[in-house]
Enzyme design. Structure first.
Site, PDB file in Angstrom:
ATOM      1  N   GLY A  13     -20.448  31.761 -42.480  1.00  0.00           N
ATOM      2  CA  GLY A  13     -19.686  30.961 -41.514  1.00  0.00           C
ATOM      3  C   GLY A  13     -20.134  31.082 -40.074  1.00  0.00           C
ATOM      4  N   SER A  14     -21.411  31.433 -39.839  1.00  0.00           N
ATOM      5  CA  SER A  14     -21.838  31.534 -38.434  1.00  0.00           C
ATOM      6  C   SER A  14     -21.940  30.151 -37.786  1.00  0.00           C
ATOM      7  CB  SER A  14     -23.156  32.306 -38.309  1.00  0.00           C
ATOM      8  OG  SER A  14     -24.232  31.572 -38.833  1.00  0.00           O
ATOM      9  N   ARG A  92     -22.645  23.754 -52.401  1.00  0.00           N
ATOM     10  CA  ARG A  92     -22.351  22.873 -53.524  1.00  0.00           C
ATOM     11  C   ARG A  92     -22.952  21.512 -53.238  1.00  0.00           C
ATOM     12  NH1 ARG A  92     -20.770  24.973 -57.878  1.00  0.00           N
ATOM     13  NH2 ARG A  92     -19.658  23.078 -58.479  1.00  0.00           N
ATOM     14  N   HIS A 110     -29.484  22.227 -41.801  1.00  0.00           N
ATOM     15  CA  HIS A 110     -30.449  22.796 -42.749  1.00  0.00           C
ATOM     16  C   HIS A 110     -31.535  23.538 -41.967  1.00  0.00           C
ATOM     17  CE1 HIS A 110     -32.644  23.170 -46.498  1.00  0.00           C
ATOM     18  NE2 HIS A 110     -33.735  22.896 -45.807  1.00  0.00           N
TER      19      HIS A 110
HETATM   20  C1  GRF Z   1     -27.505  28.178 -42.554  1.00  0.00           C
HETATM   21  O1  GRF Z   1     -28.824  28.649 -42.457  1.00  0.00           O
HETATM   22  C2  GRF Z   1     -27.492  26.704 -42.812  1.00  0.00           C
HETATM   23  O2  GRF Z   1     -28.549  26.029 -42.207  1.00  0.00           O
HETATM   24  C3  GRF Z   1     -27.625  26.617 -44.308  1.00  0.00           C
HETATM   25  O3  GRF Z   1     -26.879  27.710 -44.801  1.00  0.00           O
HETATM   26  C4  GRF Z   1     -26.808  28.721 -43.801  1.00  0.00           C
HETATM   27  C5  GRF Z   1     -25.364  28.977 -43.563  1.00  0.00           C
HETATM   28  O4  GRF Z   1     -25.138  30.024 -42.663  1.00  0.00           O
HETATM   29  N1  GRF Z   1     -27.182  25.337 -44.789  1.00  0.00           N
HETATM   30  P1  GRF Z   1     -23.681  30.250 -42.084  1.00  0.00           P
HETATM   31  O5  GRF Z   1     -22.731  30.384 -43.268  1.00  0.00           O
HETATM   32  O6  GRF Z   1     -23.344  29.078 -41.217  1.00  0.00           O
HETATM   33  O7  GRF Z   1     -23.779  31.524 -41.306  1.00  0.00           O
END
Ligand code: GRF
Length: 216
Positions: A13-14, A92, A110
């Site tokens: 969830g960053s 998902r 992404h």
């Molecule tokens: C991030 O690298 C995002 O680009 C990808 O999954 C990761 C999620 O990280 N889709 P977080 O949960 O937001 O920390």
């Protein structure tokens, strides 16, 4: 487009945290109406609660089909009048019920310059391929994995001594800037989708955000 966001997560969830902070600082004029996780152990749920944002866990298990799971998510998003859905580490595939309920209104972040390295482990793919530049892409979600119209990209150089971890960490820093910025652009309107291109009108493209610039 209404400015109520629904954020879908599965883990850390960053990026959710970056959206929370951007709304709090008014860099992003939006309200996070709800955070939905498909996993009850997602760290992002605690981040949302700490920020006073409503959370729901809707497990992907126990449904007869993926579409049934998606339909429940749609119902909860609609019940909160969500206008834009932000996937933030949501692990998902998004199926027809969600795509049809939110046409051109689901974004994903992404960690690569798409169309290079879709799917999981994008920083690892970049290191293994030996590219000199990778980055971040914020794009609309379609039925094809990591393949929708691109709102914004930021380049991140791959250094000679990078490991998967160091590259992923530098890309993540850019994700946290790029995602709120892209959400602001989309909510700001003045854009259209032409074929698979995200096209901004002259007035909105000249805004101070300059979000289509690729920094190195
Ligand atoms: C991030 O690298 C995002 O680009 C990808 O999954 C990761 C999620 O990280 N889709 P977080 O949960 O937001 O920390």
């Amino acid at each position: 487009m209404n400015r109520r966001l629904g954020v879908l997560i599965s883990g850390r969830g960053s990026n959710l945290q970056a959206l929370i902070e951007a709304t709090r600082d008014r860099r992003l004029d939006a309200t996070i109406a709800v955070v939905i996780s498909n996993r009850e152990d997602a760290q992002g749920l605690a981040r949302a609660r700490a920020a006073g944002v409503e959370t729901l866990t809707i497990s992907h298990r126990g449904w007869s089909s993926r579409d049934d799971h998606d339909r429940v998510i749609v119902r909860e998003l609609r019940a909160r009048d969500v206008g834009l859905v932000c996937l933030a580490g949501y692990m998902r595939l998004v199926g027809p019920p969600l795509l049809e309920a939110f046409p051109n209104a689901i974004l994903n972040v992404h960690p690569s310059l798409l169309p290079a390295f879709p799917g999981v482990d994008a920083p690892r793919q970049a290191i293994e391929h030996g590219v000199r530049v990778s980055g971040v892409t914020v794009h609309f979600v379609t039925s094809e994995l990591d393949n929708g119209p691109i709102v914004l990209q930021r380049a991140v150089p791959v250094l000679d001594d990078d490991t998967v971890e160091t590259l992923a960490a530098r890309i993540l820093v850019e994700e946290h800037k790029a995602y709120p910025e892209a959400v602001a652009v989309v909510l700001g309107g003045g854009w259209r989708i032409e074929d698979r291109r995200f096209v901004r009108s002259a007035t909105s493209a000249s805004s101070s955000l300059s979000p289509l610039r690729a920094d190195s």
